[in-house]
Design a protein around this motif. Sequence first.
Motif, PDB file in Angstrom:
ATOM      1  N   SER A 700       1.787  -0.057  32.496  1.00 48.01           N
ATOM      2  CA  SER A 700       2.809  -1.097  32.550  1.00 48.01           C
ATOM      3  C   SER A 700       3.725  -0.920  33.753  1.00 48.01           C
ATOM      4  N   ASN A 701       3.949   0.332  34.161  1.00 46.34           N
ATOM      5  CA  ASN A 701       4.785   0.606  35.333  1.00 46.34           C
ATOM      6  C   ASN A 701       4.024   1.573  36.244  1.00 46.34           C
ATOM      7  N   PRO A 702       3.266   1.057  37.192  1.00 43.26           N
ATOM      8  CA  PRO A 702       2.482   1.933  38.085  1.00 43.26           C
ATOM      9  C   PRO A 702       3.364   2.991  38.739  1.00 43.26           C
ATOM     10  N   GLY A 703       2.871   4.222  38.698  1.00 47.99           N
ATOM     11  CA  GLY A 703       3.614   5.321  39.311  1.00 47.99           C
ATOM     12  C   GLY A 703       4.588   5.977  38.362  1.00 47.99           C
ATOM     13  N   ILE A 704       4.823   5.367  37.197  1.00 53.64           N
ATOM     14  CA  ILE A 704       5.741   5.943  36.210  1.00 53.64           C
ATOM     15  C   ILE A 704       4.967   6.198  34.918  1.00 53.64           C
ATOM     16  N   VAL A 705       5.060   7.412  34.408  1.00 57.13           N
ATOM     17  CA  VAL A 705       4.381   7.765  33.165  1.00 57.13           C
ATOM     18  C   VAL A 705       5.368   7.695  32.015  1.00 57.13           C
ATOM     19  N   ASN A 706       5.075   6.856  31.045  1.00 60.26           N
ATOM     20  CA  ASN A 706       5.886   6.756  29.841  1.00 60.26           C
ATOM     21  C   ASN A 706       5.068   7.240  28.650  1.00 60.26           C
ATOM     22  N   THR A 707       5.634   8.155  27.887  1.00 63.29           N
ATOM     23  CA  THR A 707       4.953   8.651  26.697  1.00 63.29           C
ATOM     24  C   THR A 707       5.294   7.763  25.509  1.00 63.29           C
ATOM     25  N   VAL A 708       4.269   7.251  24.872  1.00 61.97           N
ATOM     26  CA  VAL A 708       4.431   6.382  23.707  1.00 61.97           C
ATOM     27  C   VAL A 708       4.150   7.195  22.453  1.00 61.97           C
ATOM     28  N   GLU A 709       5.051   7.081  21.475  1.00 60.37           N
ATOM     29  CA  GLU A 709       4.893   7.789  20.210  1.00 60.37           C
ATOM     30  C   GLU A 709       4.443   6.830  19.110  1.00 60.37           C
ATOM     31  N   GLY A 710       3.766   7.368  18.134  1.00 62.03           N
ATOM     32  CA  GLY A 710       3.371   6.588  16.976  1.00 62.03           C
ATOM     33  C   GLY A 710       3.213   7.482  15.763  1.00 62.03           C
ATOM     34  N   ALA A 711       3.288   6.895  14.592  1.00 59.00           N
ATOM     35  CA  ALA A 711       3.150   7.661  13.354  1.00 59.00           C
ATOM     36  C   ALA A 711       2.489   6.800  12.292  1.00 59.00           C
ATOM     37  N   GLY A 712       1.762   7.446  11.413  1.00 57.46           N
ATOM     38  CA  GLY A 712       1.163   6.790  10.258  1.00 57.46           C
ATOM     39  C   GLY A 712       1.621   7.471   8.994  1.00 57.46           C
ATOM     40  N   PHE A 713       1.687   6.719   7.904  1.00 57.13           N
ATOM     41  CA  PHE A 713       2.221   7.253   6.657  1.00 57.13           C
ATOM     42  C   PHE A 713       1.291   6.928   5.495  1.00 57.13           C
ATOM     43  N   TYR A 714       1.238   7.851   4.527  1.00 58.81           N
ATOM     44  CA  TYR A 714       0.450   7.662   3.316  1.00 58.81           C
ATOM     45  C   TYR A 714       1.407   7.553   2.128  1.00 58.81           C
ATOM     46  N   PRO A 715       1.780   6.341   1.752  1.00 58.37           N
ATOM     47  CA  PRO A 715       2.718   6.179   0.632  1.00 58.37           C
ATOM     48  C   PRO A 715       2.058   6.530  -0.703  1.00 58.37           C
ATOM     49  N   GLN A 716       2.886   7.034  -1.608  1.00 64.15           N
ATOM     50  CA  GLN A 716       2.411   7.407  -2.941  1.00 64.15           C
ATOM     51  C   GLN A 716       2.914   6.404  -3.977  1.00 64.15           C
ATOM     52  N   ALA A 717       2.243   6.377  -5.101  1.00 67.08           N
ATOM     53  CA  ALA A 717       2.516   5.364  -6.122  1.00 67.08           C
ATOM     54  C   ALA A 717       3.898   5.536  -6.729  1.00 67.08           C
ATOM     55  N   GLY A 718       4.493   4.403  -7.107  1.00 63.68           N
ATOM     56  CA  GLY A 718       5.713   4.421  -7.905  1.00 63.68           C
ATOM     57  C   GLY A 718       5.383   4.785  -9.341  1.00 63.68           C
ATOM     58  N   ILE A 719       6.169   4.304 -10.272  1.00 62.27           N
ATOM     59  CA  ILE A 719       5.930   4.640 -11.671  1.00 62.27           C
ATOM     60  C   ILE A 719       4.535   4.179 -12.092  1.00 62.27           C
ATOM     61  N   ASN A 720       3.787   5.053 -12.745  1.00 61.87           N
ATOM     62  CA  ASN A 720       2.446   4.740 -13.221  1.00 61.87           C
ATOM     63  C   ASN A 720       2.122   5.644 -14.394  1.00 61.87           C
ATOM     64  N   PHE A 721       1.092   5.315 -15.138  1.00 61.71           N
ATOM     65  CA  PHE A 721       0.819   6.079 -16.351  1.00 61.71           C
ATOM     66  C   PHE A 721      -0.677   6.312 -16.537  1.00 61.71           C
ATOM     67  N   LEU A 722      -0.985   7.327 -17.353  1.00 59.21           N
ATOM     68  CA  LEU A 722      -2.327   7.604 -17.842  1.00 59.21           C
ATOM     69  C   LEU A 722      -2.208   8.000 -19.300  1.00 59.21           C
ATOM     70  N   ALA A 723      -3.118   7.559 -20.130  1.00 61.90           N
ATOM     71  CA  ALA A 723      -3.104   7.896 -21.556  1.00 61.90           C
ATOM     72  C   ALA A 723      -4.530   8.130 -22.018  1.00 61.90           C
ATOM     73  N   GLY A 724      -4.728   9.131 -22.870  1.00 64.99           N
ATOM     74  CA  GLY A 724      -6.076   9.447 -23.298  1.00 64.99           C
ATOM     75  C   GLY A 724      -6.152  10.011 -24.694  1.00 64.99           C
ATOM     76  N   MET A 725      -7.368  10.040 -25.226  1.00 66.28           N
ATOM     77  CA  MET A 725      -7.636  10.610 -26.540  1.00 66.28           C
ATOM     78  C   MET A 725      -8.884  11.482 -26.432  1.00 66.28           C
ATOM     79  N   THR A 726      -8.820  12.668 -27.027  1.00 67.50           N
ATOM     80  CA  THR A 726      -9.941  13.600 -27.020  1.00 67.50           C
ATOM     81  C   THR A 726     -10.331  13.922 -28.447  1.00 67.50           C
ATOM     82  N   LEU A 727     -11.605  13.721 -28.768  1.00 65.97           N
ATOM     83  CA  LEU A 727     -12.163  14.046 -30.079  1.00 65.97           C
ATOM     84  C   LEU A 727     -12.969  15.326 -29.942  1.00 65.97           C
ATOM     85  N   SER A 728     -12.586  16.359 -30.671  1.00 66.03           N
ATOM     86  CA  SER A 728     -13.279  17.642 -30.607  1.00 66.03           C
ATOM     87  C   SER A 728     -13.921  17.936 -31.955  1.00 66.03           C
ATOM     88  N   PHE A 729     -15.151  18.396 -31.919  1.00 60.81           N
ATOM     89  CA  PHE A 729     -15.852  18.706 -33.169  1.00 60.81           C
ATOM     90  C   PHE A 729     -16.814  19.865 -32.958  1.00 60.81           C
TER      91      PHE A 729
END
Length: 729
Positions: A700-729
């Motif tokens: 973009s500017n010949p003769g001038i070096v500009n360092t460009v930064e960037g970042a990526g993010f991995y968002p995690q879930a808000g409130i959520n649930f799991l429910a289960g039943m186990t039958l043992s015999f």
Amino acid sequence: MKHFSVAVLAVALTLSSTVSAQNKQPQDTTKTEQLGEVLVKAVRVDAKSPITHSNVSKEELAKRNLGQDIPMLLNFLPSVVTTSDAGAGIGYTGLRVRGVSSQSTNVTINGIPYSDAESLGTFWVNLGDFASSVESLQLQRGVGTSVNGSGAFGASINILTDVVNEDASGEISNSFGSFNSRKHTVKFSTGLMNDHFEIAGRLSNIASDGYIDRASTDLKSYFLQGSYVDDNTLIKAVTFGGSEVTYQSWFGIDKETLENDRTFNPAGQYEDENGVTRFYDNEVDDYKQDHYQLHWNQRYDGNWSTNIGLNYTYGRGFFEQYREDDDFDTYGFNPLVVNGQLVNSTDLVRRRWLDNDYYVINANANYKTNELDLIFGTSYSHYDGDHFGEVIWARFASQSNIRDRYYDGNGKKDDFSAFAKATFKLNDRVQLYGDLQVRNVDYSTSGINSDLSNFVVDENFTFFNPKAGITYELNEINDLYFSYARANREPNRNDFESDPNINPEQLNDFELGWRHKKGNFSFNANSYLMLYDEQLVLSGEINDVGAPLRTNSGQSYRLGLELEAVIPVTPQLTLQPNLALSSNKNTETIRSFDGEIQNLGSTEIAFSPSVVGANAIVFQPVKNFQVSLLSKFVGEQFMSNTEAPASKLDSYFTNDINLIYTIEPKSIFETITFTGLVNNIFDEKYVSNGYYFTFDDDFSNPGIVNTVEGAGFYPQAGINFLAGMTLSF
């Protein structure tokens, strides 16, 4: 930091109800179970060892085993930070211990190395519902004891699968939850037939749509073992494995998208011929892995026992991608003339394959008296992996034919180690520990990599890893311990691809601790100093398949204090807190920015929060009902080693509720267990992982070096649930 004061009031943050205090794991009592423990004795330590560790039992894992991967079940252990690409703990997940990446964590199953020999990483997604077949596991922090396979630089996790059951049993388990998540498991055991033989197995299916858009997961897995046992012999043939199909979600999102559309997934995005944005429906990772193990444990008398373990692992699979307007040169295509126009790019669908074979043999012997416990042995493994790519569809296919490989390479690795370790009771109060290991690694590659460039590595490393420690028993309720360990570890395939001159890393680990136990109250304090030379730290960048990249950091260190306790407030109420405080520094960091070389001096090591804590408030009003409030705090951290503000991840504080209710019917079923888990009950909007990159913009500017930064993010879930039943015999 807005929640930090709340966390402190919650007793310093800490350990989940799924995790016992150190040394609380129930001891096996039958001869068959004692023989079963021999499978992992060579890589485990006991309660009096000067090695920092946590034990997790089958019963503790079961309390939250509703489909999430093993890293999520270990989330509340000291110094552990977990993350999930899909945001809900199912699919691609990972953990870091003391800030050290998963590529520096050694994982074994029944003493057999599980961490991938070439990438050194652990792909828990290939172990769907494996927690349902785990008898116990031990997480050692720091270098730990000698292990089979690659060295441990932050932690080692050794897993023991189901032991022999004397009685026949069966189990049916089903769970459902947010994001259309579900788990279905069937288990059985014949019990001991004719007092000698047992057959046991499991089939599982786990699926989830994921919190992130289209980040779906479909895991099918199995576990089968046949055992022969008598008073002095245990022979086990074990096979386990399965398949995973996971829609890709490794790209993350930028900060603006995080604020406005945090579930957005750019994977598979393209524009059709009408300019309409679409998403390719099969942008997936599709991989199968099968493991075959044979173990023979033999006890000869009251002093001697041996263990031989054999393993073969067959892995194969690919990830598939839709690519827009890719250059012909990328695939070795010749230019075309179509309707009088020169065509040298095309839309296409490609598959990048990994097909590998992995062989292991372990042989150990144990000599034990009242004063001496000596273990010595060897381990040898051979890995052979093919890496290749195919174009399975192209709008303009040029001269290519079906099943042509546009790149094709191979990696081979031979790993041999020999060790001897001993615990010696000097007297009633002093116990000495020594551990010597020699390890030789030969790694070579050939052919063309995915960049269509020759990729040739031919390296041989020989490492000597000594360890020593002492435990002093002050009295019946207090122990002090100190240990020193040296470790060396080779670079992985990605390290060599990013830097052909990459160096192996070295570590000197000093651990000093105090263990206190009186009745049901226990308190453990451990301090550590980990001094590194050429530590392979995460750079913050990822490659084109989402794998984190590493770089040598010269001199660096990790200094920390780990505290954990079990506090019985009343017979019904228990607190289980832990807290890890640390300072993690690169001694000197040099970078290029805006065309200038800058010396930043001492900087924070990437992905290394200085505060990590957890707490469990466990309330059990009656025998068969338990409710726990599980809290987790992770301090702010940088995704770069330059402390760049754009690379900072904010601190977060999450809370989960875990409920367990068991019915004991008088007929048909032995128990019926209802389990519920509500994650992130306060709907915290947090990010547990990400990446950071820079590039020089000199156009973009010949003769001038500009360092460009960037970042990526991995968002995690808000409130959520799991429910289960186990039958043992």
